[in-house]
Scaffold this motif. Structure first.
Motif, PDB file in Angstrom:
ATOM      1  N   PHE A   1       8.982   0.223   1.030  1.00  0.00           N
ATOM      2  CA  PHE A   1       8.255  -0.317   1.856  1.00  0.00           C
ATOM      3  C   PHE A   1       8.396  -1.598   3.010  1.00  0.00           C
ATOM      4  O   PHE A   1       8.130  -1.799   2.581  1.00  0.00           O
ATOM      5  CB  PHE A   1       7.364   0.928   3.011  1.00  0.00           C
ATOM      6  CG  PHE A   1       7.530   2.584   2.282  1.00  0.00           C
ATOM      7  CD1 PHE A   1       7.869   2.931   3.773  1.00  0.00           C
ATOM      8  CD2 PHE A   1       6.815   2.337   1.495  1.00  0.00           C
ATOM      9  CE1 PHE A   1       7.738   4.713   3.630  1.00  0.00           C
ATOM     10  CE2 PHE A   1       7.538   4.023   1.450  1.00  0.00           C
ATOM     11  CZ  PHE A   1       7.589   5.033   2.390  1.00  0.00           C
ATOM     12  N   LEU A   2       9.373  -1.572   3.342  1.00  0.00           N
ATOM     13  CA  LEU A   2       8.895  -2.931   4.268  1.00  0.00           C
ATOM     14  C   LEU A   2       8.829  -2.977   6.272  1.00  0.00           C
ATOM     15  O   LEU A   2       9.093  -2.023   6.244  1.00  0.00           O
ATOM     16  CB  LEU A   2      10.507  -3.480   4.381  1.00  0.00           C
ATOM     17  CG  LEU A   2      11.276  -3.671   2.154  1.00  0.00           C
ATOM     18  CD1 LEU A   2      12.745  -4.515   2.872  1.00  0.00           C
ATOM     19  CD2 LEU A   2      10.025  -5.118   2.362  1.00  0.00           C
ATOM     20  N   ASP A   3       7.943  -3.544   6.639  1.00  0.00           N
ATOM     21  CA  ASP A   3       7.517  -3.786   7.797  1.00  0.00           C
ATOM     22  C   ASP A   3       8.295  -4.426   8.465  1.00  0.00           C
ATOM     23  O   ASP A   3       8.321  -5.614   7.850  1.00  0.00           O
ATOM     24  CB  ASP A   3       5.458  -4.387   7.973  1.00  0.00           C
ATOM     25  CG  ASP A   3       4.926  -3.532   8.057  1.00  0.00           C
ATOM     26  OD1 ASP A   3       5.604  -1.901   7.979  1.00  0.00           O
ATOM     27  OD2 ASP A   3       3.693  -3.541   7.128  1.00  0.00           O
TER      28      ASP A   3
ATOM     29  N   TYR B   1       9.847   0.532  10.495  1.00  0.00           N
ATOM     30  CA  TYR B   1       9.539   0.165   9.190  1.00  0.00           C
ATOM     31  C   TYR B   1      10.959   0.527   8.272  1.00  0.00           C
ATOM     32  O   TYR B   1      11.641   1.535   8.618  1.00  0.00           O
ATOM     33  CB  TYR B   1       8.472   0.270   8.297  1.00  0.00           C
ATOM     34  CG  TYR B   1       8.443   1.842   8.324  1.00  0.00           C
ATOM     35  CD1 TYR B   1       8.678   2.534   7.579  1.00  0.00           C
ATOM     36  CD2 TYR B   1       7.529   2.068   9.364  1.00  0.00           C
ATOM     37  CE1 TYR B   1       8.747   4.192   7.304  1.00  0.00           C
ATOM     38  CE2 TYR B   1       7.414   3.590   9.491  1.00  0.00           C
ATOM     39  CZ  TYR B   1       7.726   4.648   8.519  1.00  0.00           C
ATOM     40  OH  TYR B   1       7.725   5.886   8.171  1.00  0.00           O
ATOM     41  N   ALA B   2      11.044  -0.941   7.013  1.00  0.00           N
ATOM     42  CA  ALA B   2      12.063   0.082   6.863  1.00  0.00           C
ATOM     43  C   ALA B   2      11.875   0.815   5.279  1.00  0.00           C
ATOM     44  O   ALA B   2      10.497   0.566   4.535  1.00  0.00           O
ATOM     45  CB  ALA B   2      13.410  -0.712   5.819  1.00  0.00           C
ATOM     46  N   ARG B   3      12.396   2.007   4.497  1.00  0.00           N
ATOM     47  CA  ARG B   3      12.261   3.083   3.130  1.00  0.00           C
ATOM     48  C   ARG B   3      13.328   2.741   2.780  1.00  0.00           C
ATOM     49  O   ARG B   3      15.191   2.943   3.013  1.00  0.00           O
ATOM     50  CB  ARG B   3      11.894   3.862   3.090  1.00  0.00           C
ATOM     51  CG  ARG B   3      11.634   5.306   2.625  1.00  0.00           C
ATOM     52  CD  ARG B   3      11.870   6.393   2.573  1.00  0.00           C
ATOM     53  NE  ARG B   3      11.292   7.164   1.215  1.00  0.00           N
ATOM     54  CZ  ARG B   3      11.866   8.033   1.236  1.00  0.00           C
ATOM     55  NH1 ARG B   3      11.465   8.605   2.311  1.00  0.00           N
ATOM     56  NH2 ARG B   3      11.563   9.129   0.016  1.00  0.00           N
TER      57      ARG B   3
ATOM     58  N   ARG C   1       0.837  -1.440  -0.089  1.00  0.00           N
ATOM     59  CA  ARG C   1      -0.011   0.285   0.460  1.00  0.00           C
ATOM     60  C   ARG C   1       0.886   1.373  -0.246  1.00  0.00           C
ATOM     61  O   ARG C   1       0.438   2.050  -1.066  1.00  0.00           O
ATOM     62  CB  ARG C   1      -1.060   0.242   0.998  1.00  0.00           C
ATOM     63  CG  ARG C   1      -2.094   1.803   1.322  1.00  0.00           C
ATOM     64  CD  ARG C   1      -3.346   1.012   2.247  1.00  0.00           C
ATOM     65  NE  ARG C   1      -4.261   1.173   1.711  1.00  0.00           N
ATOM     66  CZ  ARG C   1      -4.940   1.588   2.322  1.00  0.00           C
ATOM     67  NH1 ARG C   1      -5.057   0.686   3.865  1.00  0.00           N
ATOM     68  NH2 ARG C   1      -6.707   1.960   2.653  1.00  0.00           N
ATOM     69  N   SER C   2       2.105   0.927   0.679  1.00  0.00           N
ATOM     70  CA  SER C   2       2.942   2.415   1.134  1.00  0.00           C
ATOM     71  C   SER C   2       3.605   2.445  -0.505  1.00  0.00           C
ATOM     72  O   SER C   2       4.280   3.729  -0.866  1.00  0.00           O
ATOM     73  CB  SER C   2       3.106   2.446   2.259  1.00  0.00           C
ATOM     74  OG  SER C   2       2.711   2.765   3.130  1.00  0.00           O
TER      75      SER C   2
END
Length: 149
Positions: free
Chosen positions: A109-111, A123-125, A95-96
């Motif tokens: 984006f990773l949760d 989270y990582a961007r 979604r992000s």
């Protein structure tokens, strides 16, 4: 007893002012770079003053050849390399995440679920170039303390 230090009479009157001026100029320059870095973190990728000073390359130009799946995998590898055994799980936030067609950059984006911090929202961007697989920008959010999170 004779004092060996210079008395106020022997000091130059402008030396204190010059030192104060240098401190103020250096402080203003550092604050300007810090504010510009914080503003660059919001929204789209752009080169900052710090990027230019450290020689970080500009966004590559060419034909996009990297899929979102590969961008996600590159981001996961970067996170795993930094966090090591502390990382329990990473999941893709569809979604992000997005793709910027103008810059040819995947923003992934990773949760993250970390050992001992399972309830934290970490989270990582990663901004991954679709041209040459380079991670242009990488950030862990809510990982550190309140100043460096």
């Amino acid at each position: 007893m004779v004092s060996r230090s210079k008395s106020k009479k022997n000091q130059k009157p402008w030396s204190g002012l010059l030192g104060g001026f240098v401190v103020i100029v250096v402080f203003a320059a550092v604050m300007g770079i810090a504010l510009e870095e914080m503003a660059a973190g919001e929204g789209e990728y752009r080169r900052t003053v710090w990027d230019r000073l450290t020689g970080k390359p500009a966004v590559p130009v060419g034909r996009a050849q990297v899929s979102v799946q590969l961008a996600v995998e590159l981001c996961r590898q970067r996170v795993a390399r930094q966090l090591g055994r502390e990382l329990l799980q990473s999941s893709f936030d569809q979604r992000s995440s997005r793709y910027n067609t103008e810059l040819q950059v995947h923003t992934v984006f990773l949760d993250l679920t970390l050992e001992g911090r399972e309830r934290d929202d970490i989270y990582a961007r990663c901004d991954v170039s679709a041209v040459n697989r380079l991670i242009l920008e990488y950030r862990l959010q809510n990982y550190g303390n309140m100043f460096w999170g």
